[in-house]
Motif scaffolding. Structure first.
Motif, short mmCIF file in Angstrom:
data_model
loop_
_atom_site.label_atom_id
_atom_site.label_comp_id
_atom_site.label_asym_id
_atom_site.label_seq_id
_atom_site.Cartn_x
_atom_site.Cartn_y
_atom_site.Cartn_z
N VAL A 273 33.40 60.42 49.86
CA VAL A 273 33.46 58.70 49.64
C VAL A 273 34.70 57.84 49.74
N LEU A 274 34.45 56.95 50.21
CA LEU A 274 35.75 55.72 49.40
C LEU A 274 35.78 54.55 49.52
N LYS A 275 35.68 53.90 48.61
CA LYS A 275 34.92 52.25 48.64
C LYS A 275 35.60 51.83 47.94
N VAL A 276 36.67 50.74 48.07
CA VAL A 276 37.24 49.77 47.65
C VAL A 276 37.63 48.46 48.01
N ASP A 277 37.87 46.90 47.07
CA ASP A 277 37.66 46.02 47.69
C ASP A 277 38.73 44.99 47.41
N CYS A 278 39.22 44.71 48.69
CA CYS A 278 40.21 43.89 48.47
C CYS A 278 40.53 42.30 47.17
N LYS A 279 41.12 42.19 46.22
CA LYS A 279 40.15 41.08 45.14
C LYS A 279 41.67 39.92 45.29
N TYR A 280 40.56 38.72 46.19
CA TYR A 280 41.50 37.60 46.01
C TYR A 280 43.12 37.60 46.72
N GLY A 281 42.58 38.63 48.02
CA GLY A 281 43.65 39.47 49.05
C GLY A 281 44.82 39.70 48.68
N ASP A 282 44.62 40.43 47.09
CA ASP A 282 46.14 40.37 47.12
C ASP A 282 46.59 42.35 46.26
N PHE A 283 45.38 42.75 45.84
CA PHE A 283 44.82 44.11 45.46
C PHE A 283 43.62 44.85 45.18
N PHE A 284 43.78 45.80 45.61
CA PHE A 284 42.48 46.54 45.49
C PHE A 284 41.65 47.19 44.44
N GLU A 285 40.55 47.14 44.55
CA GLU A 285 39.61 47.51 42.95
C GLU A 285 38.45 48.44 43.55
N GLY A 286 38.50 49.66 43.59
CA GLY A 286 37.30 50.46 43.66
C GLY A 286 37.44 52.13 43.23
N ALA A 287 37.04 53.10 44.20
CA ALA A 287 37.03 54.47 43.85
C ALA A 287 37.31 55.55 44.56
N TYR A 288 37.45 56.46 44.74
CA TYR A 288 36.46 57.35 45.79
C TYR A 288 35.96 58.20 44.83
N PHE A 289 35.11 59.33 45.61
CA PHE A 289 34.14 59.84 44.96
C PHE A 289 33.85 61.73 45.82
N TYR A 290 33.76 62.50 45.26
CA TYR A 290 33.36 63.50 45.45
C TYR A 290 31.93 63.80 45.72
N GLN A 291 31.44 64.07 46.78
CA GLN A 291 29.76 63.69 47.57
C GLN A 291 29.40 64.44 46.49
N THR A 300 43.14 52.16 43.37
CA THR A 300 44.49 50.37 43.65
C THR A 300 44.92 50.72 44.17
N GLY A 301 45.57 49.31 44.17
CA GLY A 301 46.38 49.39 45.73
C GLY A 301 46.45 48.15 46.22
N LYS A 302 48.10 48.07 47.32
CA LYS A 302 47.73 47.12 47.63
C LYS A 302 47.25 46.01 49.04
N CYS A 303 46.26 44.93 49.16
CA CYS A 303 46.03 45.08 50.42
C CYS A 303 47.10 44.75 51.22
N ASP A 304 46.25 45.18 53.03
CA ASP A 304 47.44 45.19 53.43
C ASP A 304 46.92 43.70 53.91
N THR A 305 48.01 42.95 54.66
CA THR A 305 47.98 41.67 54.82
C THR A 305 48.80 41.42 56.68
N ALA A 306 48.67 42.37 57.31
CA ALA A 306 49.24 43.07 58.52
C ALA A 306 48.15 43.29 59.37
N ASP A 307 48.65 44.47 59.85
CA ASP A 307 47.33 44.94 60.90
C ASP A 307 46.24 46.03 60.46
N ASN A 308 46.01 46.33 59.25
CA ASN A 308 45.34 47.64 58.25
C ASN A 308 45.54 48.10 58.76
N ARG A 309 46.36 48.64 59.15
CA ARG A 309 46.86 50.14 59.45
C ARG A 309 47.30 51.34 58.65
N HIS A 310 47.95 50.38 57.21
CA HIS A 310 48.11 51.23 56.42
C HIS A 310 47.96 51.36 54.83
#
Length: 350
Positions: A273-291, A300-310
C-alpha cells in the motif's frame, strides 16, 4: 488497556442513484484507570461499498496511527496508544460536512515532543471511490499558486485590521508580534490544509505565535473561506462535478499519487500500500506498507509539477539499506521498479 467501541449510523448518498450506507464505529481508547478519552478514531464499514470504506480507513490509519489497521483495528489503536515512541497525546475527529459526493472530516491532533501542541487536519473524501480529495484534483498548478497568494494576503489583511484596531493608547506591540506572519512566498504553504464544505472551500492555517508566545496571540488559527461559485471556471472537470458546477455525471480525477491510498504489488504477488502527500507543492512525505505487516517504510521524493506521469521515491538516507521506487504512468496504471542493494523487482499500483 481495553479499547471502547461505540457506533452511530451515517447515511451518505453516493454518486449512484441509490443511497450508500456508511456506518461509523468509534474506535476509542481511554487513559488507564480513567474515563477520560485519549483517542477516538472513526472506523467506516459499508455493505454496498466495502472498498470505499476500506480506502478511507486505510488513509486515516496511515496518516494518524502510522500503521495499517490490520485485521483488528481496535487492537492497532491500543498498540499505538501504548507505544513508547508514540508522540500523539490526543486524537479525535468530527464529521464536518457530507453530501452526495463528498465527506469532510476534521481530525484533532495533540502531539508532544519538548512540549505539547494541538492542531486540526481537515480531510475531504470522494464517496464514489473513498479517495482523499487534493487540490491537484481540483485545480491546475497555476490556479493553486493564485489561491496560495490570495490566502496569504487574506491572512495578512486580518492581521493588519486587528493591529490597526489596537493602535490607540499604549503601544500594544501587536505590529511587531505579527510582523513575520504571512510573509512566506516560496512554495504553496498557505493551501496545505483545506476541505470542501457546503458552498465553499475552507483553507486552514496555523497561528502566528510559537508555543512560548501562544498566550499573547489574540488571533489564533486562520480560516479563509472561498465560495465555490467564485471558482467554477477554475475548477478541473472533476472539481466542477464534485461541487455541482456542471453535469452530475461522474467525472474521474486526473491520475496522480499525491494524497492517495494506492494498492499494488511488489514482485510477483507481495501486496503493498502506498500513501504519500505533496507538502507545500514541493516534496513528498509518506510511506509504503507491506499489507501483511502494516508498518510504514518512509519515503520522500520530489512532487511532479508537470503531468504526474513520473515519480521517484526513496527511503531516508539514514536507512541502512536505501530503497528506491520509480513509477511511470502507463495505460492508466502506475508501474515501475523497486530497487535496493542492486536488487530490482517490478512494482505496480492500480
Amino acid at each position: 488497556m481495553k479499547g471502547y467501541l461505540s457506533t452511530l449510523a451515517l447515511l451518505l448518498l453516493s454518486s449512484h442513484a441509490s443511497a450508500t450506507q456508511l456506518e461509523i464505529k468509534n474506535l476509542e481508547y481511554r487513559y488507564p484507570n480513567s474515563t477520560e478519552m485519549q483517542y477516538r478514531v472513526p472506523w467506516f464499514t459499508s455493505k454496498e461499498s466495502p472498498q470505499v470504506a476500506k480506502r478511507i480507513n486505510d488513509y486515516i490509519f496511515a496518516s494518524f496511527i502510522n500503521q495499517l489497521p490490520g485485521n483488528n483495528p481496535q487492537t492497532t489503536v491500543n498498540q499505538f496508544a501504548n507505544s513508547e515512541m508514540n508522540p500523539t497525546a490526543n486524537l479525535d475527529y468530527t464529521v464536518e460536512y457530507r453530501d452526495a459526493n463528498v465527506l469532510t472530516l476534521n481530525m484533532f491532533v495533540e502531539g508532544c515532543g519538548a512540549y505539547c501542541e494541538s492542531y486540526n487536519v481537515p480531510i475531504s473524501f470522494d464517496l464514489a471511490s473513498g479517495a482523499a480529495i487534493t487540490l491537484n484534483d481540483l485545480f491546475s498548478r497555476s490556479t493553486m499558486a493564485e489561491l496560495n497568494t490570495r490566502i496569504r494576503k487574506d491572512i495578512r489583511s486580518q492581521i493588519d485590521t486587528y493591529v490597526a484596531a489596537h493602535k490607540e493608547g499604549a503601544d500594544s506591540g501587536y505590529a511587531e508580534f505579527y510582523a513575520s506572519c504571512a510573509t512566506y512566498t516560496d512554495g504553496l504553504y498557505y493551501i496545505d490544509k483545506f476541505s470542501l464544505q457546503k458552498d465553499h472551500l475552507a483553507f486552514l492555517n496555523g497561528r502566528c505565535s510559537n508555543h512560548a508566545n501562544r498566550a499573547g496571540d489574540e488571533l489564533g488559527d486562520f480560516t479563509t473561506k472561498i465560495p465555490t461559485e467564485e471558482l467554477h471556471k477554475q475548477f478541473t472537470p472533476y472539481g466542477q462535478y464534485l461541487t455541482g458546477a456542471k453535469s452530475t455525471t461522474p467525472v474521474e480525477p486526473t491520475p496522480g499519487i499525491d494524497g492517495k491510498v494506492m494498492y499494488g504489488t511488489l514482485g510477483k504477488s507481495m501486496r503493498i500500500v502506498l500513501k504519500v502527500d505533496c507538502k507545500y507543492g514541493d516534496f513528498f512525505e509518506g510511506a509504503y506498507f507491506y499489507q501483511k505487516f502494516g508498518a510504514p517504510i518512509e519515503l520522500t521524493g520530489k512532487c511532479d509539477t508537470a503531468d504526474n506521469r513520473h515519480y521517484e521515491l526513496k527511503t531516508s538516507a539514514a536507512e541502512q539499506s536505501e530503497e528506491k521506487i520509480t513509477l511511470d504512468l502507463k495505460d492508466g496504471v502506475y508501474q515501475g521498479v523497486w530497487e535496493s542493494n542492486g536488487k530490482t523487482l517490478p512494482v505496480r499500483f492500480e
